[in-house]
Motif scaffolding. Structure first.
Motif, mmCIF file in Angstrom:
data_model
loop_
_atom_site.group_PDB
_atom_site.id
_atom_site.type_symbol
_atom_site.label_atom_id
_atom_site.label_comp_id
_atom_site.label_asym_id
_atom_site.label_seq_id
_atom_site.Cartn_x
_atom_site.Cartn_y
_atom_site.Cartn_z
ATOM 1 N N LEU A 29 0.826 -1.210 0.000
ATOM 2 C CA LEU A 29 0.000 0.000 0.000
ATOM 3 C C LEU A 29 0.862 1.262 0.000
ATOM 4 O O LEU A 29 0.520 2.265 -0.648
ATOM 5 C CB LEU A 29 -0.943 -0.005 1.208
ATOM 6 N N LEU A 30 1.979 1.214 0.731
ATOM 7 C CA LEU A 30 2.900 2.354 0.749
ATOM 8 C C LEU A 30 3.482 2.603 -0.640
ATOM 9 O O LEU A 30 3.572 3.755 -1.087
ATOM 10 C CB LEU A 30 4.020 2.098 1.754
ATOM 11 N N VAL A 31 3.855 1.525 -1.332
ATOM 12 C CA VAL A 31 4.407 1.664 -2.688
ATOM 13 C C VAL A 31 3.376 2.278 -3.626
ATOM 14 O O VAL A 31 3.679 3.172 -4.429
ATOM 15 C CB VAL A 31 4.875 0.293 -3.221
ATOM 16 N N ILE A 32 2.114 1.819 -3.519
ATOM 17 C CA ILE A 32 1.045 2.361 -4.365
ATOM 18 C C ILE A 32 0.838 3.845 -4.078
ATOM 19 O O ILE A 32 0.683 4.663 -4.991
ATOM 20 C CB ILE A 32 -0.260 1.569 -4.153
ATOM 21 N N ALA A 33 0.843 4.206 -2.793
ATOM 22 C CA ALA A 33 0.682 5.616 -2.423
ATOM 23 C C ALA A 33 1.839 6.459 -2.945
ATOM 24 O O ALA A 33 1.647 7.570 -3.449
ATOM 25 C CB ALA A 33 0.568 5.747 -0.904
ATOM 26 N N ILE A 34 3.059 5.914 -2.852
ATOM 27 C CA ILE A 34 4.234 6.643 -3.333
ATOM 28 C C ILE A 34 4.161 6.822 -4.842
ATOM 29 O O ILE A 34 4.511 7.887 -5.375
ATOM 30 C CB ILE A 34 5.525 5.905 -2.931
ATOM 31 N N ILE A 35 3.675 5.803 -5.561
ATOM 32 C CA ILE A 35 3.534 5.916 -7.020
ATOM 33 C C ILE A 35 2.582 7.056 -7.375
ATOM 34 O O ILE A 35 2.839 7.847 -8.286
ATOM 35 C CB ILE A 35 3.047 4.581 -7.619
ATOM 36 N N SER A 36 1.464 7.154 -6.638
ATOM 37 C CA SER A 36 0.504 8.231 -6.892
ATOM 38 C C SER A 36 1.139 9.595 -6.657
ATOM 39 O O SER A 36 0.977 10.521 -7.462
ATOM 40 C CB SER A 36 -0.722 8.062 -5.988
ATOM 41 N N VAL A 37 1.880 9.706 -5.557
ATOM 42 C CA VAL A 37 2.532 10.987 -5.242
ATOM 43 C C VAL A 37 3.590 11.323 -6.282
ATOM 44 O O VAL A 37 3.676 12.468 -6.759
ATOM 45 C CB VAL A 37 3.156 10.934 -3.833
ATOM 46 N N LEU A 38 4.393 10.341 -6.666
ATOM 47 C CA LEU A 38 5.445 10.579 -7.656
ATOM 48 C C LEU A 38 4.853 10.950 -9.013
ATOM 49 O O LEU A 38 5.419 11.787 -9.732
ATOM 50 C CB LEU A 38 6.334 9.338 -7.784
ATOM 51 N N THR A 39 3.718 10.336 -9.363
ATOM 52 C CA THR A 39 3.061 10.686 -10.623
ATOM 53 C C THR A 39 2.613 12.137 -10.617
ATOM 54 O O THR A 39 2.818 12.873 -11.595
ATOM 55 C CB THR A 39 1.849 9.767 -10.856
ATOM 56 N N THR A 40 2.021 12.556 -9.508
ATOM 57 C CA THR A 40 1.591 13.952 -9.379
ATOM 58 C C THR A 40 2.782 14.896 -9.459
ATOM 59 O O THR A 40 2.734 15.919 -10.160
ATOM 60 C CB THR A 40 0.850 14.158 -8.049
ATOM 61 N N ILE A 41 3.848 14.556 -8.747
ATOM 62 C CA ILE A 41 5.050 15.398 -8.776
ATOM 63 C C ILE A 41 5.631 15.458 -10.182
ATOM 64 O O ILE A 41 6.054 16.523 -10.653
ATOM 65 C CB ILE A 41 6.101 14.872 -7.772
ATOM 66 N N GLY A 42 5.634 14.318 -10.872
ATOM 67 C CA GLY A 42 6.150 14.283 -12.241
ATOM 68 C C GLY A 42 5.351 15.171 -13.182
ATOM 69 O O GLY A 42 5.923 15.892 -14.014
ATOM 70 N N ILE A 43 4.023 15.136 -13.050
ATOM 71 C CA ILE A 43 3.175 15.984 -13.897
ATOM 72 C C ILE A 43 3.453 17.451 -13.627
ATOM 73 O O ILE A 43 3.603 18.261 -14.555
ATOM 74 C CB ILE A 43 1.686 15.648 -13.651
ATOM 75 N N ILE A 44 3.535 17.812 -12.350
ATOM 76 C CA ILE A 44 3.762 19.219 -11.995
ATOM 77 C C ILE A 44 5.130 19.692 -12.487
ATOM 78 O O ILE A 44 5.260 20.797 -13.044
ATOM 79 C CB ILE A 44 3.637 19.410 -10.466
ATOM 80 N N LEU A 45 6.166 18.862 -12.304
ATOM 81 C CA LEU A 45 7.504 19.245 -12.759
ATOM 82 C C LEU A 45 7.554 19.409 -14.274
ATOM 83 O O LEU A 45 8.200 20.327 -14.793
ATOM 84 C CB LEU A 45 8.525 18.206 -12.301
ATOM 85 N N THR A 46 6.867 18.521 -14.982
ATOM 86 C CA THR A 46 6.829 18.625 -16.442
ATOM 87 C C THR A 46 6.158 19.922 -16.877
ATOM 88 O O THR A 46 6.656 20.641 -17.757
ATOM 89 C CB THR A 46 6.081 17.426 -17.042
ATOM 90 N N LEU A 47 5.013 20.228 -16.240
ATOM 91 C CA LEU A 47 4.325 21.472 -16.572
ATOM 92 C C LEU A 47 5.185 22.693 -16.278
ATOM 93 O O LEU A 47 5.262 23.626 -17.085
ATOM 94 C CB LEU A 47 3.004 21.561 -15.784
#
Length: 316
Positions: free
Chosen positions: A38-56
């Motif tokens: 569950l921690l890995v899944i939560a981290i993936i969600s957070v990293l995806t959000t961070i990746g989108i924001i950094l790209t933008l």
């Protein structure tokens, strides 16, 4: 024979003990593995959000190296093609706000009235029948709504408004409002249903009518949930793509005339990505600048909604 029976019983006991040990071991493994999974899944969600924001942020920063920040957010002309290209986002912001405002003028009154009826007036049988029917609207593909706005709503409106253009912002705004009615109605009804019955009974005991109880007791008590439904609906309207792309046209007019064709931020992104926008060009980077603006709009609105909801929870 008694000895054989005793041996069989002992064997059964040993098997049960073994099974219990295996079950306990399995539970221990699950208790150890599941939190990490569950921690890995939560981290993936957070990293995806961070990746989108950094790209933008990185791509938007590259755009503002070529186009001044002030010019982009104060310019009223958007001509992204040609030698003398101009990038002013105000026409897109106006189109987005106008379509969303029309949608909310349709969705909020109808959705809220529907929620009050389902929560306070409808019987259990009627509620079970009407609510699923209302929620069916949310399952219709948005491209179907777009063609509905273009081929039915626009010709219908033109019979009442002769000056209405074939592509306009009024028609998709109305259809977007119809699309998000279930969202407002369902979430608001859930918020109203969670209000304790004792509050209703107390108001009725003091001589209040059913309508007064609904408007002056239930709605204020459920206001945080109702506002959350409004904000979610507004976010859905701002981010809608297919309806406005099909029915509102691609004219980048900076106007507040509902009868004219206008373009929203999402429709602009679809138009440019569907055309010839070479990577590394100013037109290409303008997509990220528009997307970043859309992201900031939604973020500010959600923060405002949280603040308002918190205020209402403190008051009630």
């Amino acid at each position: 024979m008694p000895e054989v029976t005793t041996n069989v019983k002992k064997a059964n006991v040993r098997e049960l003990i073994k099974k219990n040990k295996n079950t306990v071991n399995m539970h221990k493994i699950l208790e150890t593995v599941m939190p990490k999974l569950l921690l890995v899944i939560a981290i993936i969600s957070v990293l995806t959000t961070i990746g989108i924001i950094l790209t933008l942020i990185t791509e938007t920063f590259e755009f503002f190296k070529r186009v001044p920040f002030v010019e982009f957010y104060t310019g009223t002309v958007l001509k992204p093609l040609g030698e003398n290209a101009q990038f002013g986002i105000l026409p897109l912001i106006a189109g987005t706000l106008m379509s969303s405002l029309i949608a909310m003028c349709v969705a909020i009154p109808i959705g809220l009235m529907s929620a009050i009826y389902l929560s306070e007036y409808a019987s259990e049988r009627v509620r079970k029948a009407l609510k699923p029917i209302l929620e069916v609207l949310a399952g219709i593909p948005t491209i179907v709504y777009g063609f509905f706005a273009l081929t039915f709503v626009t010709p219908l409106l033109r019979s009442f408004i002769p000056g209405l253009e074939p592509s306009n912002i009024l028609s998709p705004g109305i259809v977007m409002g119809i699309m998000i009615i279930p969202m407002v109605a369902s979430l608001s009804e859930d918020a109203m249903s969670s209000v304790p019955k004792s509050m209703r009974e107390g108001a009725l005991a003091l001589g209040a009518t059913k309508l007064e109880v609904s408007w002056k007791v239930v709605v204020p008590a459920a206001m945080s949930g109702i506002i959350a439904s409004f904000v979610l609906a507004i976010s859905r309207a701002i981010g809608e793509t297919m309806i406005v792309t099909i029915a509102s046209g691609s004219s980048k007019n900076f106007t507040f005339d509902l009868t004219q064709s206008m373009q929203t931020m999402t429709a602009y992104i679809v138009e440019v990505t569907g055309g010839d926008a070479p990577a590394g060009s100013t037109l290409y980077y303008s997509l990220y600048a528009v997307a970043m603006t859309l992201f900031v709009f939604t973020l500010v609105m959600n923060m405002l909604a949280q603040y308002i909801s918190r205020k209402f929870r403190e008051e009630y």
